[in-house]
Design a protein around this motif. Structure first.
Motif, PDB file in Angstrom:
ATOM      1  N   ALA A 121       3.248  -1.783  -8.327  1.00 45.59           N
ATOM      2  CA  ALA A 121       3.679  -1.933  -7.049  1.00 45.59           C
ATOM      3  C   ALA A 121       3.855  -3.456  -6.632  1.00 45.59           C
ATOM      4  O   ALA A 121       4.638  -3.907  -5.585  1.00 45.59           O
ATOM      5  CB  ALA A 121       2.692  -1.252  -5.787  1.00 45.59           C
ATOM      6  N   GLU A 122       3.013  -4.397  -7.319  1.00 49.46           N
ATOM      7  CA  GLU A 122       3.159  -5.655  -6.953  1.00 49.46           C
ATOM      8  C   GLU A 122       4.503  -6.085  -7.656  1.00 49.46           C
ATOM      9  O   GLU A 122       4.960  -7.262  -6.976  1.00 49.46           O
ATOM     10  CB  GLU A 122       2.202  -6.575  -8.007  1.00 49.46           C
ATOM     11  N   HIS A 123       4.914  -5.618  -8.818  1.00 53.23           N
ATOM     12  CA  HIS A 123       6.174  -5.967  -9.441  1.00 53.23           C
ATOM     13  C   HIS A 123       7.485  -5.264  -9.018  1.00 53.23           C
ATOM     14  O   HIS A 123       8.433  -5.933  -9.401  1.00 53.23           O
ATOM     15  CB  HIS A 123       5.864  -6.050 -10.877  1.00 53.23           C
ATOM     16  N   ILE A 124       7.409  -4.148  -8.414  1.00 55.72           N
ATOM     17  CA  ILE A 124       8.674  -3.604  -8.083  1.00 55.72           C
ATOM     18  C   ILE A 124       8.587  -3.410  -6.555  1.00 55.72           C
ATOM     19  O   ILE A 124       7.743  -2.570  -6.009  1.00 55.72           O
ATOM     20  CB  ILE A 124       8.652  -2.260  -8.917  1.00 55.72           C
ATOM     21  N   PHE A 125       9.603  -3.924  -6.028  1.00 57.92           N
ATOM     22  CA  PHE A 125       9.387  -4.046  -4.330  1.00 57.92           C
ATOM     23  C   PHE A 125      10.524  -3.906  -3.769  1.00 57.92           C
ATOM     24  O   PHE A 125      10.753  -3.944  -2.394  1.00 57.92           O
ATOM     25  CB  PHE A 125       8.510  -5.349  -3.854  1.00 57.92           C
ATOM     26  N   GLY A 126      11.682  -3.824  -4.572  1.00 57.04           N
ATOM     27  CA  GLY A 126      12.860  -3.729  -3.801  1.00 57.04           C
ATOM     28  C   GLY A 126      13.243  -2.366  -3.145  1.00 57.04           C
ATOM     29  O   GLY A 126      13.559  -2.456  -1.777  1.00 57.04           O
ATOM     30  N   ALA A 161      -1.265   1.408 -10.609  1.00 60.84           N
ATOM     31  CA  ALA A 161      -0.428   1.735  -9.338  1.00 60.84           C
ATOM     32  C   ALA A 161      -0.182   0.612  -8.610  1.00 60.84           C
ATOM     33  O   ALA A 161       1.021   0.022  -8.328  1.00 60.84           O
ATOM     34  CB  ALA A 161      -0.808   2.966  -8.348  1.00 60.84           C
ATOM     35  N   PHE A 162      -1.261  -0.345  -8.364  1.00 60.99           N
ATOM     36  CA  PHE A 162      -1.050  -1.617  -7.668  1.00 60.99           C
ATOM     37  C   PHE A 162      -0.426  -2.448  -8.496  1.00 60.99           C
ATOM     38  O   PHE A 162       0.555  -3.336  -8.059  1.00 60.99           O
ATOM     39  CB  PHE A 162      -2.411  -2.377  -7.419  1.00 60.99           C
ATOM     40  N   PHE A 163      -0.726  -2.605  -9.820  1.00 55.66           N
ATOM     41  CA  PHE A 163       0.190  -3.645 -10.818  1.00 55.66           C
ATOM     42  C   PHE A 163       1.652  -3.290 -10.629  1.00 55.66           C
ATOM     43  O   PHE A 163       2.485  -4.391 -10.639  1.00 55.66           O
ATOM     44  CB  PHE A 163      -0.449  -3.285 -12.149  1.00 55.66           C
ATOM     45  N   GLU A 212       0.833  -1.135  -0.115  1.00 58.46           N
ATOM     46  CA  GLU A 212       0.068   0.049  -0.061  1.00 58.46           C
ATOM     47  C   GLU A 212       0.669   1.218   0.076  1.00 58.46           C
ATOM     48  O   GLU A 212       0.426   2.214  -0.600  1.00 58.46           O
ATOM     49  CB  GLU A 212      -1.000   0.080   1.104  1.00 58.46           C
ATOM     50  N   THR A 213       1.989   0.942   0.867  1.00 60.56           N
ATOM     51  CA  THR A 213       3.082   2.234   0.789  1.00 60.56           C
ATOM     52  C   THR A 213       3.553   2.510  -0.767  1.00 60.56           C
ATOM     53  O   THR A 213       3.652   3.708  -1.224  1.00 60.56           O
ATOM     54  CB  THR A 213       4.021   2.279   1.801  1.00 60.56           C
ATOM     55  N   ARG A 214       3.749   1.470  -1.085  1.00 58.19           N
ATOM     56  CA  ARG A 214       4.299   1.601  -2.702  1.00 58.19           C
ATOM     57  C   ARG A 214       3.345   2.290  -3.548  1.00 58.19           C
ATOM     58  O   ARG A 214       3.857   3.109  -4.287  1.00 58.19           O
ATOM     59  CB  ARG A 214       4.954  -0.040  -3.123  1.00 58.19           C
ATOM     60  N   VAL A 215       2.275   1.647  -3.302  1.00 59.03           N
ATOM     61  CA  VAL A 215       1.165   2.513  -4.370  1.00 59.03           C
ATOM     62  C   VAL A 215       0.971   4.079  -3.933  1.00 59.03           C
ATOM     63  O   VAL A 215       1.109   4.895  -5.105  1.00 59.03           O
ATOM     64  CB  VAL A 215      -0.169   1.748  -4.092  1.00 59.03           C
TER      65      VAL A 215
END
Ligand code: ADP
Ligand code: MG
Length: 444
Positions: free
Chosen positions: A301-306, A297-299, A275-278
């Protein structure tokens, strides 16, 4: 006296002076002197500046005459030539004293403010500690030590503190500096023999922000100076904030300095959750004039999380693309544009049990319900999702997987999998639930 005698006398004089002075004194004041002329009645010395001449006259004029009986101190037999400054321009003309004080080494980035720092569970604590320090420098946690991985906002918070203090406490002297620059500054002052100025500058600060202290490792000669500055400031209740890629105890630094860094508050900035990444994605994109819808944005954030720097890279790419193509973004476009940046979650040891647990918690049912035969809507859906995930993620025979679901058959499993495959493209909620279940899996 013959010429040889004269030279001998000069050497003897130097030996004598060497014994009377400290090594540094000799180096600074006596060794730069060069004999230009040596006669029984006159000595002409070349000195680099008037200070050396004064020093010599104050300390050695009389002694010198005893080595050269032809000279008397009341005769002008000792002459000095001030060595002319080389005509070639020096790289830097000496500055008036006021300007010589080191200026900001790391100019504050105007975008790194508290307002621009998105808060979430991974950084809430450190953000409020940073705000506390910014509101009451020297009076809350001192030092504040911020550590965490690359691109997670350490420098951002450090600058945010600097900005806030400069804005609200206008009289405070603030210095924000990288550890590298701190060391280079010290080296420069050592070279120009102005360490006192350096010390004075740093010890008169109200807020010292030091970025990336890990660069002090293996720089043994500089640890002490850092530590002394540190202690001097803390003892005057002046605020220090330090960032690092590791907690103090894991840094290869002396015990003394590690202990000092642990005096105040040591806090970690972690990887932001989904959620924060979004929120970060939308905030950063908005700031650059690109609106990114929630699903996209969710999409991303799901894939870029480093880390957040990678997220920024992704946004920049999307902006460049949309500017060029002038068309609104959709999921498959985003997938194509960002393909290289998308990260794979590690598919380690996924078991039916972990899938069952994850799905049960998302659908708020019990694992035993999923394994059982109940046909209630919620339980049946949870069961189908769990079966779908098991087929997708576990590299085992369908029979074996199905057996783990309380002894179901492989055709039940296949049927469930097909149903979910069929529903997925039309059902946004289902898609989200599956993504969440997958994520929980990797986090557990
Ligand atoms: P670090 O110093 O930890 O390596 P930075 O402070 O340089 O990381 O952050 C990298 C980038 O990510 C910066 O542009 C920063 O603004 C951004 N960033 C990091 N965390 C956040 C956050 N929570 N909210 C907004 N931007 C963030
Ligand atoms: Mg940094």
């Amino acid at each position: 006296m013959t010429v040889i005698d004269l030279q001998d006398a000069w050497t003897q004089f130097l030996d004598y002076a060497k014994k009377r002075s400290s090594k540094a004194e000799y180096q600074n004041w006596l060794s730069p002197i060069r004999v230009v002329e040596l006669t029984p009645t006159e000595i002409v010395l070349e000195v680099p500046n008037i200070f050396v001449r004064e020093y010599f006259l104050d300390n050695y004029e009389e002694d010198l005459t005893s080595f050269f009986p032809g000279l008397t101190s009341n005769k002008p037999a000792l002459t000095f030539i001030i060595k002319e400054e080389k005509k070639t321009p020096k790289p830097q003309a000496p500055l008036p004293p006021k300007q010589q004080a080191p200026a900001f080494k790391a100019a504050l980035n105007p975008l790194y403010t508290f307002e621009n720092f998105i808060e979430g569970p991974s950084n809430q604590f450190i953000k409020s500690a940073a705000l506390g320090v910014a509101n009451h420098p020297g009076k809350s946690y001192n030092p504040l030590f911020i550590h965490g991985g690359v691109g997670l906002g350490k420098t951002h918070l450090l600058h945010a503190i600097g900005y806030s203090v400069m804005k609200h406490h206008k009289k405070m002297r603030v210095q924000c500096i990288t550890t590298e620059a701190f060391i280079n500054d010290l080296v420069d002052h050592l070279k120009s023999k102005s360490v006192d100025k350096y010390k004075r500058f740093y010890r008169n600060l109200d807020l010292l922000l030091v970025d990336d202290i890990q660069f002090l490792q293996n720089r043994l000669n500089f640890e002490d100076e850092f530590c002394n500055t540190f202690e001097a400031l803390i003892h005057q209740n002046k605020q220090i904030v330090i960032t690092s890629d590791k907690p103090p105890a894991q840094l290869k630094l002396s015990e003394r300095i590690v202990a000092r860094m642990e005096w105040g508050l040591v806090a970690n900035v972690g990887i932001p959750d989904l959620e924060t990444r979004v929120a970060i994605i939308q905030h950063k994109a908005d700031a650059k004039g690109l609106h990114i819808s929630d699903p996209i944005a969710f999409f991303i954030a799901e894939h870029i999380f480093g880390n957040v720097r990678q997220i920024e890279g992704a946004i920049n790419r999307l902006i460049a693309y949309t500017k060029l193509m002038q068309i609104p973004l959709n999921e498959s476009m985003v997938e194509k544009i960002l393909a290289e940046l998308f990260q794979e979650t590690p598919h380690e040891k996924v078991s039916v049990e972990s899938i069952l647990k994850s799905v049960a918690s998302i659908f708020e049912v019990r694992v035993s319900d999923i394994k059982g035969d109940s046909r209630t809507k919620q339980i049946a859906l949870a069961r189908q999702v769990a079966m779908y995930l098991a087929k997708e993620l576990i590299d085992e025979s369908l029979m074996k997987i199905a057996a783990s679901f309380g002894g179901k058959t492989h055709s039940t499993l296949l049927h469930a999998w097909k149903k979910i495959c069929n529903d997925l493209p039309k059902n946004e909620t289902l898609k989200r639930q599956i993504q969440m279940a997958k994520r929980n899996l990797h986090q557990s």
